[in-house]
Design an enzyme around this catalytic site. Structure first.
Site, short mmCIF file in Angstrom:
data_model
loop_
_atom_site.label_atom_id
_atom_site.label_comp_id
_atom_site.label_asym_id
_atom_site.label_seq_id
_atom_site.Cartn_x
_atom_site.Cartn_y
_atom_site.Cartn_z
N ASN A 1 0.82 -1.21 0.00
CA ASN A 1 0.00 0.00 0.00
C ASN A 1 0.85 1.26 0.00
OD1 ASN A 1 0.61 -0.98 2.76
ND2 ASN A 1 -0.40 0.89 3.42
N HIS A 2 2.14 1.16 0.35
CA HIS A 2 3.01 2.34 0.34
C HIS A 2 3.60 2.59 -1.05
CE1 HIS A 2 3.61 3.67 4.60
NE2 HIS A 2 2.94 2.53 4.79
N HIS B 1 -0.82 -8.66 0.59
CA HIS B 1 -0.41 -7.48 1.37
C HIS B 1 -1.67 -6.73 1.78
CE1 HIS B 1 2.77 -4.54 2.50
NE2 HIS B 1 1.72 -3.71 2.49
N HIS C 1 3.28 -5.68 10.57
CA HIS C 1 4.69 -5.48 10.88
C HIS C 1 5.23 -6.36 12.00
CE1 HIS C 1 5.69 -1.44 8.76
NE2 HIS C 1 4.93 -2.22 8.01
#
Length: 454
Positions: free
Chosen positions: A112-113, A201, A231
């Site tokens: 998503n980043h 993800h 994470h």
């Protein structure tokens, strides 16, 4: 591995190189273990959608240093490469490209980043793919229906099918799964003899009714799911009895928030597959900046909440911080590349009439000893039982704007405005289109996106 977040805090004089240092360790581990056939990444290779030149340069240096070489790759690629890498102008697996000598291939999805955006739907990973340094898969061409074709590989008698799905907004993906608009294609030959892996993800932890992807949504013919985005390192595969597959959550290689999950030991794993069996070798990362988090309740210290005792409270908190720093020093890995200045976070509960002191001024005395002197201490108040009950009672009620304003999304504001006021009705653009354009403009800094939509 997953969630390398290259470029995180790159302008921080202390933490600026952390992500690249540990990223290099990942490839050092792959090189030391000569049995490694390829590196599989679970998204968020970059922290920003548009990484800086310094971050891109550092990433390319590491990939070139560890991935190029004369050692032949022993894995035979069997599936249609034009389908697997349809978004690339060079739809060829890089270690079979005659123009490259690739000894350790890298396969990655986007997160998503670093997801694709803009008029040509490109990301920084597309740059690496076009340059032949990574094999980028899991990209989707439609937001209404998704068909996932696996990467088919074989080594000896072992056959591997790798399914990949780059990050999609959780609400949208949840809806697609619920409406059965996600299709996972199976190999036509020897269907039952493939070891099936899926790389995703998405939110694994439930953040809302549809703001996550339940494991039960994934196909039950899978053997192992590599779950990126979360994470916390839960590298040991967890068996899901409902779906009959294992889930491996590598976690991030760098801490991007000061939370308990990030404070757990970071790992990578070497996955060994033989026919339909597998084994995961967990390897701790030794170059990750040490991170210690703890809690302190001022009511339990026995110190009065009277403001005249503020210095006594400050001294107590300082003593607690000193003990955490001492622990970090004692548990240092010994690696010359592991930073000596740890991340420290002390959560202080000041319920009961205590007054928080100036945490910024307090942190200045630890400059040069910790990596985050500005936010060592975090003050908070625990909710009372009455407050919790009230929150539960209004959870499904119509909440006032004052409560929602911190989490409201810009596209929802636009949609509501256009729907409720006829004078703002759209004549040529849909509410959804302009809402998405504004979101991308804000989140991804795509300055031309609104012009492209118009």
């Amino acid at each position: 591995a997953s969630d390398c977040h290259l470029g995180y805090k790159e302008k921080d004089p202390i933490r600026g190189h952390d992500s690249l240092v540990t990223f290099e360790e990942v490839f050092e581990i792959a090189k030391e273990h000569e049995v490694v056939d390829f590196v599989l990444l679970g998204g968020d290779l970059f922290h920003e959608n548009k990484p800086s030149r310094a971050t891109l340069h550092g990433c390319i240096e590491i990939l070139r240093k560890y991935c190029l070489g004369d050692k032949p790759c022993q894995v035979e690629f069997l599936s249609d490469q034009s389908v697997n890498f349809w978004s690339s102008s060079f739809p060829v697996i890089n270690y079979e490209d005659p123009n490259y000598n690739i000894s350790t291939p890298v396969f990655t999805i986007h997160g998503n980043h670093d997801d694709p955006s803009g008029s040509k739907n490109l990301s920084a990973i597309d740059l690496l793919s076009s340059s032949g340094l990574v094999n980028y898969f899991g990209k989707t061409s439609s937001v209404d229906e998704i068909s996932i074709s696996p990467l088919l590989m074989q080594k000896g008698k072992s056959k591997l099918a790798v399914y990949g799905l780059g990050s999609v907004r959780d609400e949208r993906l949840h809806r697609l799964f619920a409406s059965e608009k996600i299709t996972m294609l199976k190999p036509k030959m020897d269907t039952d003899n493939w070891f099936n892996i899926m790389v995703v993800h998405q939110n694994r932890v439930k953040h809302g009714e549809k703001n996550y992807i339940p494991e039960e949504f994934l196909s039950d013919f899978l053997d192992l799911v590599i779950w990126g985005h979360e994470h916390e390192s839960l590298i040991t595969p967890e068996w899901n009895p409902k779906t009959n597959f294992f889930v491996c959550q590598p976690g991030s290689t760098v801490a991007t928030s000061l939370t308990e999950g990030e404070a757990k030991r970071k790992h990578v794993a070497i996955l060994k597959v033989f026919n339909k069996t597998f084994k995961v070798e967990e390897i701790p990362l030794n170059t990750v900046r040490p991170f210690y988090i703890d809690e302190l309740c001022l009511q339990e210290t026995g110190i009065s909440c009277d403001e005249r005792h503020e210095q006594e409270i400050v001294s107590y908190v300082k003593k607690k911080i000193e003990s955490m720093i001492s622990k970090a020093e004692a548990e240092h890995s010994g690696s010359t590349r592991q930073p000596t200045e740890p991340l420290i976070r002390l959560k202080v509960d000041y319920s009961g009439g205590y007054i928080p002191f100036n945490s910024l001024r307090f942190g200045q005395q630890f400059v040069g000893r910790v990596a985050n002197p500005k936010d060592i201490v975090h003050f908070y108040k625990k909710r009372t039982r009455r407050e919790i009950t009230e929150m539960e009672s209004i959870e499904n009620a119509e909440l006032p704007i004052s409560i929602l304003e911190r989490t409201v999304k810009i596209e929802n504001i636009i949609t509501e405005l256009l729907a409720n006021d006829s004078s703002y009705q759209m004549k040529f653009l849909s509410e959804k289109a302009i809402g998405d354009a504004v979101r991308i403009f804000v989140d991804k800094e795509e300055n031309d996106i609104i012009e492209e939509y118009v």
